[in-house]
Write a protein that holds these residues in place. Structure first.
Motif, short mmCIF file in Angstrom:
data_model
loop_
_atom_site.label_atom_id
_atom_site.label_comp_id
_atom_site.label_asym_id
_atom_site.label_seq_id
_atom_site.Cartn_x
_atom_site.Cartn_y
_atom_site.Cartn_z
N MET A 1 0.84 -1.20 0.00
CA MET A 1 0.00 0.00 0.00
C MET A 1 0.88 1.25 0.00
O MET A 1 0.61 2.23 -0.73
N LYS B 1 0.92 4.12 -2.86
CA LYS B 1 0.68 5.53 -2.53
C LYS B 1 1.85 6.41 -2.95
O LYS B 1 1.66 7.57 -3.36
N ALA C 1 -7.33 6.76 -1.56
CA ALA C 1 -7.13 5.36 -1.21
C ALA C 1 -8.06 4.45 -2.00
O ALA C 1 -7.68 3.34 -2.39
N ASP C 2 -9.28 4.93 -2.27
CA ASP C 2 -10.22 4.11 -3.03
C ASP C 2 -9.76 3.93 -4.47
O ASP C 2 -9.88 2.85 -5.05
N ARG D 1 -6.97 1.43 -4.42
CA ARG D 1 -7.47 0.08 -4.23
C ARG D 1 -8.01 -0.50 -5.53
O ARG D 1 -7.73 -1.65 -5.88
N LYS D 2 -8.79 0.28 -6.26
CA LYS D 2 -9.38 -0.22 -7.50
C LYS D 2 -8.33 -0.48 -8.57
O LYS D 2 -8.51 -1.37 -9.42
N TYR E 1 -4.97 -1.39 -8.03
CA TYR E 1 -3.99 -2.43 -7.72
C TYR E 1 -4.57 -3.66 -7.02
O TYR E 1 -3.91 -4.69 -6.97
N TRP E 2 -5.76 -3.57 -6.47
CA TRP E 2 -6.36 -4.71 -5.77
C TRP E 2 -7.71 -5.04 -6.40
O TRP E 2 -8.40 -4.18 -6.91
N ARG E 3 -8.06 -6.31 -6.33
CA ARG E 3 -9.35 -6.74 -6.87
C ARG E 3 -9.84 -7.96 -6.10
O ARG E 3 -9.10 -8.56 -5.31
N ASN F 1 -10.98 -11.13 -1.17
CA ASN F 1 -10.95 -9.70 -1.49
C ASN F 1 -9.52 -9.17 -1.33
O ASN F 1 -8.65 -9.82 -0.76
N TRP F 2 -9.32 -7.99 -1.83
CA TRP F 2 -8.03 -7.32 -1.69
C TRP F 2 -6.85 -8.18 -2.18
O TRP F 2 -5.86 -8.36 -1.49
N PHE G 1 -3.78 -8.37 -4.48
CA PHE G 1 -2.84 -7.53 -5.24
C PHE G 1 -2.60 -8.23 -6.57
O PHE G 1 -1.93 -9.26 -6.65
#
Length: 566
Positions: free
Chosen positions: A406, A410, A418-419, A422-423, A425-427, A433-434, A436
């Motif tokens: 994270m 950043k 942050a949202d 998240r969208k 790099y993470w799915r 969830n989350w 990477f």
């Protein structure tokens, strides 16, 4: 003796005239037959025959070819010694085979390099020249069958088909029961590789004395300074682990014999003394602190002193199992009478620092490249600890890696929310969830998702320990060895299901030379009909080959057929 000579003469009558023409199946068979004879002669205690067989083996073309093959295919094949020479072409490799011999052989000094240790200090390695490496590999072929036959049953370091997990499993057997030994001598040898007495090695190790003496006295080039070697065996040489194992052989067998002679077999058994060794790291269990302090430790000190070694007083300690101790990256400790083996705090911290450094050094890398770098590290660490109580450690490490990634994200996008990060790099993948992850292009032109390896989802599976008496050079253990090797290969290839299928279909053997494949030999994924000629990636068009066999198929334009599943 005539039988031996006839066997090797029959092999030498088929000596090829170039590297690519070598029949590796025949070479392996010739060497394996001689090694089986060596193991039998050692078991019979016929040391004159052992020396004779070693001499015949080191003079054979087959053994020389295998030695050159090893040093030109292993990880150090691009690391030169003081002469700065490498063997890269088939012509150089074949010339190297013909150049190996005892006559007028004189090893060059080792090239000293220093690599960082986990504690921040440096470990000195001695890099031999290619010819010296090949000579060591050649004589190791003759030494190893004898070494395996005389080795302690619970010695697990640098031996075929043995691992740290086997040492861990043996300790579990020694310590896990209610009536098991409660005290442990956690030993550490001071400067092991640097201090072994040369005279003891020459007098006791079953290898050509003149060759061994030359290696031990070859010297070291450190920077631009040539230094003499008066003791020790350098880390980095192919034969060094074998010499080190021979040096500590008897630590278990001789200790048991000493206790039986002094106390009697029945009373000695009640002392619950057991030795578990991995290379120069070992622990000894005992029924009481007094037995370990007053009886075992003095004996160990005397045993090591004969070899020019001594215990490191600051690091050697006697501990109760309820307080626990660290060994090979694990912590062994009883909680309310139950033995739990967990990743040690030191191992966890060292691994996290390694991950942190990789992430920090790749702030500008793409997400795909970063995942490529991290996945082998995460998978390897998880597989190492998968036989022990590691779920909590896996979850904690995954959490730490998440926050480290994270921060990585950043820093790349300081103005984004942050949202948004998240969208990007993470799915969500399946029920998780989350994750990477990122999209990558497939060979077929489509899209696929590449995700970071999940530590928390790593299965915990108890390790099946190798039988202590197993000897890879004894034909009576052949079937057991095949089953053991295949089971462990399949476990370690679990992340590549296609390789598992090919490996099982081929019975764990190379599709060209029909010799076993393992992590020491390596393997390549070969397409029977080349992709450039329209061949597909279907399993029916692929086989696993040894790396050298793969090169041979392409250089000689050989045709490989799909083996019949076993």
């Amino acid at each position: 003796m005539k039988v031996i000579g006839k066997h090797l003469d029959s092999a030498s009558s088929h000596i090829p005239d170039e590297w690519s023409a070598i029949n590796w199946r025949r070479v392996q068979e010739n060497v394996r037959v001689m090694q089986h004879r060596l193991a039998k002669a050692t078991l019979d205690g016929d040391w004159r025959r052992v020396k004779s067989l070693q001499r015949w083996l080191t003079r054979s073309f087959s053994a020389k070819a295998l030695a050159v093959k090893r040093v030109t295919e292993n990880q150090g094949k691009r690391t030169a010694g003081v002469d700065r020479q490498l063997w890269e072409t088939p012509q150089q490799k074949y010339a190297a085979v013909t150049s190996l011999g005892k006559s007028r052989y004189r090893p060059l000094p080792l090239r000293r390099v220093n690599i960082p240790k986990p504690n921040g200090k440096l470990r000195p390695l001695g890099i031999p020249t290619m010819k010296d490496r090949a000579m060591q590999a050649l004589y190791l072929l003759a030494l190893d069958p004898t070494l395996e036959t005389v080795s302690d049953q619970n010695s697990y370091g640098f031996r075929k088909n043995r691992s740290t997990a086997d040492a861990m499993s043996q300790l579990f057997i020694r310590l896990s029961q209610k009536g098991s030994a409660a005290w442990v001598l956690d030993a550490d040898i001071e400067g092991f590789f640097d201090n072994i007495n040369h005279n003891w090695m020459v007098d006791n190790i079953c290898i050509d004395k003149s060759i061994l003496r030359k290696w031990l006295k070859s010297g070291v080039v450190d920077g631009r300074q040539l230094r003499q070697t008066t003791a020790g065996t350098p880390q980095g040489g192919i034969i060094s682990p074998g010499l080190a194992n021979w040096t500590l052989n008897g630590l278990e067998a001789e200790l048991v014999a000493h206790l039986n002679a002094k106390w009697g077999i029945g009373k000695a058994k009640k002392l619950k003394v057991g030795v578990v060794r991995y290379a120069d790291d070992f622990v000894i269990t005992g029924v009481s602190k007094e037995i370990l302090e007053d009886e075992i430790r003095p004996w160990v000190v005397a045993f090591l002193a004969k070899r020019g070694l001594r215990l490191a007083s600051a690091k050697t300690k006697i501990v109760h199992i309820d307080k626990g101790f660290d060994f090979l990256g694990w912590n062994f400790r009883k909680y309310s009478g139950t033995l739990l083996i967990k990743p040690s705090k030191k191992n966890i911290k060292t691994f996290y620092e390694k991950l942190r450094n990789v992430i920090g050094a790749n702030l500008g890398a793409t997400q795909e490249n970063l995942i490529h770098l991290l996945n082998p590290m995460l998978r390897g660490w998880a597989q190492y600890h998968s036989p022990v109580v590691a779920k909590q450690a896996f979850s904690r490490m995954e959490s730490q890696v998440f926050w480290r990634l994270m921060r990585w994200a950043k820093r790349r996008h300081p103005t984004k929310s942050a949202d948004w990060i998240r969208k990007k790099y993470w799915r969500t993948i399946g029920t998780r969830n989350w994750e990477f992850s990122c999209e990558i292009a497939t060979k077929e032109g489509g899209k696929a998702v590449m995700a970071l390896y999940s530590l928390a989802s790593t299965a915990i599976e108890r390790h099946t320990k190798i039988q202590g008496a197993y000897n890879p050079y004894d034909p009576t253990w052949e079937k057991y060895g095949e089953s053991l090797r295949q089971a462990r290969m399949l476990k370690n290839m679990s992340y590549r299901k296609e390789w598992i299928r090919l490996y099982v279909d081929q019975g764990g053997k190379c599709a060209l030379c029909d010799n076993p494949m393992d992590f020491d030999t390596g393997w390549h994924d070969h397409h029977i009909q080349y992709r450039m000629n329209g061949g597909s990636d279907a399993l029916g068009n692929r086989v696993l080959l040894h790396p050298n066999c793969h090169s041979q198929v392409h250089s000689l334009k050989l045709t490989v057929t799909k083996p019949v599943p076993v």
